[in-house]
Design an enzyme around this catalytic site. Structure first.
Site, PDB file in Angstrom:
ATOM      1  N   LYS B  79       0.844  -1.197   0.000  1.00 55.32           N
ATOM      2  CA  LYS B  79       0.000   0.000   0.000  1.00 55.32           C
ATOM      3  C   LYS B  79       0.877   1.245   0.000  1.00 55.32           C
ATOM      4  O   LYS B  79       1.911   1.279   0.676  1.00 55.32           O
ATOM      5  CB  LYS B  79      -0.897  -0.041   1.253  1.00 55.32           C
ATOM      6  CG  LYS B  79      -1.964   1.050   1.293  1.00 55.32           C
ATOM      7  CD  LYS B  79      -2.854   0.911   2.542  1.00 55.32           C
ATOM      8  CE  LYS B  79      -3.956   1.971   2.570  1.00 55.32           C
ATOM      9  NZ  LYS B  79      -4.834   1.849   3.756  1.00 55.32           N
ATOM     10  N   SER B 159      -9.995   2.207   2.814  1.00 56.47           N
ATOM     11  CA  SER B 159      -9.038   2.864   1.954  1.00 56.47           C
ATOM     12  C   SER B 159      -8.082   1.911   1.232  1.00 56.47           C
ATOM     13  O   SER B 159      -7.496   2.305   0.230  1.00 56.47           O
ATOM     14  CB  SER B 159      -8.206   3.849   2.787  1.00 56.47           C
ATOM     15  OG  SER B 159      -7.372   3.168   3.706  1.00 56.47           O
ATOM     16  N   SER B 183     -10.440   0.101   7.057  1.00 51.92           N
ATOM     17  CA  SER B 183      -9.775   0.174   5.752  1.00 51.92           C
ATOM     18  C   SER B 183      -9.109  -1.111   5.274  1.00 51.92           C
ATOM     19  O   SER B 183      -8.655  -1.174   4.134  1.00 51.92           O
ATOM     20  CB  SER B 183      -8.727   1.291   5.753  1.00 51.92           C
ATOM     21  OG  SER B 183      -9.349   2.541   5.686  1.00 51.92           O
TER      22      SER B 183
END
Lengths: 95, 493
Positions: B79, B159, B183
């Site tokens: 990420k 997210s 998330s």
């Protein structure tokens, strides 16, 4: 509680975010929606409840007060938009 | 030859060890898959194929000499929130333009030390603020899943939308992710993947771009429960560089998988039955209860009375911490600078240009609730409510409950550019209604796929555990996975 457009502009300045008149008007509505949503917290009886300071019951870890890192000025300024001789360069702040 | 990207981490690990495949072949297969798919899915912001092949070559050498690590030769996506030395790290924000850290986050350093291979940086909501991956400066990620007979693009959740989409579309063997309010778990549920947010303090936050420091935790998104256990073992550590990292040795999570559930007590909280929740999710939840009962667990009804206040308290605490953490983006030390007539004007223009709408909104809320005269009414009240939320869980665990079963999300994946959610930020926030309590209480939570809805979209269940008892979550989630089966998105990209 709700905010008006002048409060929004003041908060934007505190947050150092430039806002146009249109931005401020739009944000006023959105912020009031969110503040309206969080209002329900007032229903909760918190008499005698301590505010949370740590989510896990642990003592703050301590380490010996010695220098164990450093001499990395070049690494630290490497990503700055403007730097000179290991200094960050900013617009003039003192006349 | 079979498609190497079809192998789970556990399967690839065996084949690599048996010398049936090489890390270079495996990595090459993923590089090719990303090349073929990324234009359509937008899961990766940056790919690092040369670095990946170099790391794979080193892995092959270690495999040959018998020095293989726990993740030797396993290709992963990272990420964009994780600091990766010399490689694009921007939290999917414009304000961090060009930022390439001169350090490596502890979590990613742990993965590389165990032999993992980096494929690139994954898309996400800007600064991890969002539930649909639509706030990214790099554009939305498309969910590999589509409703049956439909070509409409769906969000992968957020997210960690890039992480979830990349895992579901087999563009990496597994991915790192982070979870501040849901998330990891919400995108996992939206994509038919497994995601675990460990206990606060289990993974070091050092070198991860901060959003809300008292809530942020890193964890993996993986194809199945075993892979998630393998990844978490390597990601977690005790780290002197993060004072909130807890001094508890990392257990072997994989050993919990396959253990019988006899003797376990699973709590079912009545407050997680919310108005307007689709019938299918209620049904899925009941199905999950039945599976765990069949496996020998005892089921008890429980109450977590402050559940409904978790989301409003979160939308005070998280923005307050964010407004403080994001004060560092000032156009001076890194990233974007927009010139102004003086230094304050420079700050204001830089931040107005560099931050997206959602990030600005949260900074504004945070600044407001922390400002003079409002601190007690908002922030202090929220921190008190947060203690009550945590107490609810403590009471239930004290009464002998080992884990709590809930739905993971109140709906399946929704469309990109959903009009309702665009018009009302709170509608988007409601996505996290079942996950956010876990962050507020610092507990571990896992989302595991449990079925498909009538449109053929994945739905997930969530298990919440005692602090540092991730093992019980893997043990229980595995039983659900065995009963529900695994779900793969039909390939259209």
């Amino acid at each position: 509680m709700s905010v008006d457009i002048s409060t929004v502009k003041r908060v934007a300045h505190l947050a150092r975010i430039a806002v146009s008149e249109d931005d401020a008007a739009r944000m006023t509505g959105q912020l009031n929606t969110i503040l309206g949503f969080v209002e329900q917290l007032n229903e909760v009886n918190v008499d005698g409840v301590e505010p949370m300071t740590s989510v896990t019951p642990m003592a703050m870890k301590k380490r010996p007060d010695v220098v164990d890192d450093g001499k990395k000025a070049a690494d630290i300024v490497a990503n700055a938009p403007i730097h000179e001789e290991n200094f960050f360069v900013v617009p003039k702040v003192v006349e | 030859m079979t498609d190497l990207t079809a192998l789970t981490i556990a399967e690839a690990r065996e084949q690599l060890k048996a010398k049936a495949i090489t890390a270079t072949e495996l990595t090459g297969a993923y590089i090719q898959a990303i090349e073929n798919a990324n234009d359509a899915l937008n899961a990766y912001i940056v790919t690092t194929p040369e670095k990946a092949l170099e790391m794979a070559k080193a892995s092959d050498a270690r495999l040959a000499s018998g020095n293989a690590g726990a993740l030797e030769g396993i290709p992963l996506g990272i990420k964009d929130l994780f600091g990766t030395e010399g490689i694009h790290t921007q939290a999917a924000s414009h304000i961090l333009d060009g930022f390439k850290p001169h350090y490596e986050s502890t979590v990613t350093a742990n993965l590389w030390a165990d032999g993992a291979v980096m494929l690139g940086k994954l898309n996400m909501d800007e600064f991890a603020m969002g539930s649909s991956n639509e706030t990214s400066y790099y554009g939305p990620v498309k969910n590999p899943w589509r409703a049956k007979g439909s070509n409409a693009d769906l969000v992968p959740g957020g997210s960690s939308g890039g992480s979830a989409a990349a895992v579901a579309a087999r563009l990496c063997a597994g991915a790192t992710a982070t979870d501040t309010g849901g998330s990891i778990r919400q995108p996992a549920a939206f994509t038919g993947t497994v995601g675990i947010k460990p206990t606060y303090g289990r993974c070091s936050r050092w070198g991860i771009v901060a959003f809300a420091s008292s809530l942020d935790q890193a964890g993996p998104i993986a194809r199945d429960v075993r892979d998630a256990a393998i990844l978490l073992k390597s990601m977690a550590s005790v780290d002197a560089k993060d004072t909130t990292s807890v001094d508890i040795a990392v257990p072997d999570y994989e050993s919990a998988i396959g253990k019988p559930l006899a003797g376990l007590k699973i709590g079912i909280p009545k407050e997680y039955r919310v108005d307007g929740m689709p019938e299918e999710i209620e049904k899925l939840w009941q199905q999950g209860i039945a599976w765990l009962k069949d496996a020998g667990a005892s089921i008890v009804d429980i109450s977590l009375p402050h559940t409904k206040y978790a989301l409003p308290a979160y939308y005070i605490v998280a923005p307050a911490e964010a407004s403080s953490n994001l004060a560092r983006y000032d156009g001076v030390r890194y990233g974007l600078r927009v010139p102004g007539k003086d230094i304050v004007d420079m700050y204001e223009r830089t931040r107005a240009t560099g931050f997206g709408e959602e990030v600005k909104r949260r900074i504004m809320i945070g600044t407001y609730v922390l400002s003079a005269g409002y601190y007690d009414a908002y922030y202090l009240q929220a921190q008190k409510v947060r203690n009550l939320i945590k107490k609810d869980f403590e009471n239930v665990f004290h009464a002998g409950v080992d884990a709590i079963l809930t739905p993971a999300t109140p709906s399946a994946a929704f469309g990109i550019a959903d009009q309702d959610m665009a018009a009302d930020p709170v509608k988007m926030y409601l996505n996290d209604i079942f996950t956010v309590t876990v962050n507020m209480a610092g507990l571990p939570g896992i989302a595991v796929p449990a079925g498909l809805d009538a449109r053929g979209l994945p739905l997930g269940l969530q298990l919440i555990g005692r602090p540092f008892d991730e093992g019980t979550l893997f043990q229980t989630a595995y039983v659900i996975e065995q009963a529900a089966g695994k779900f793969n998105a039909p390939k259209w990209w």
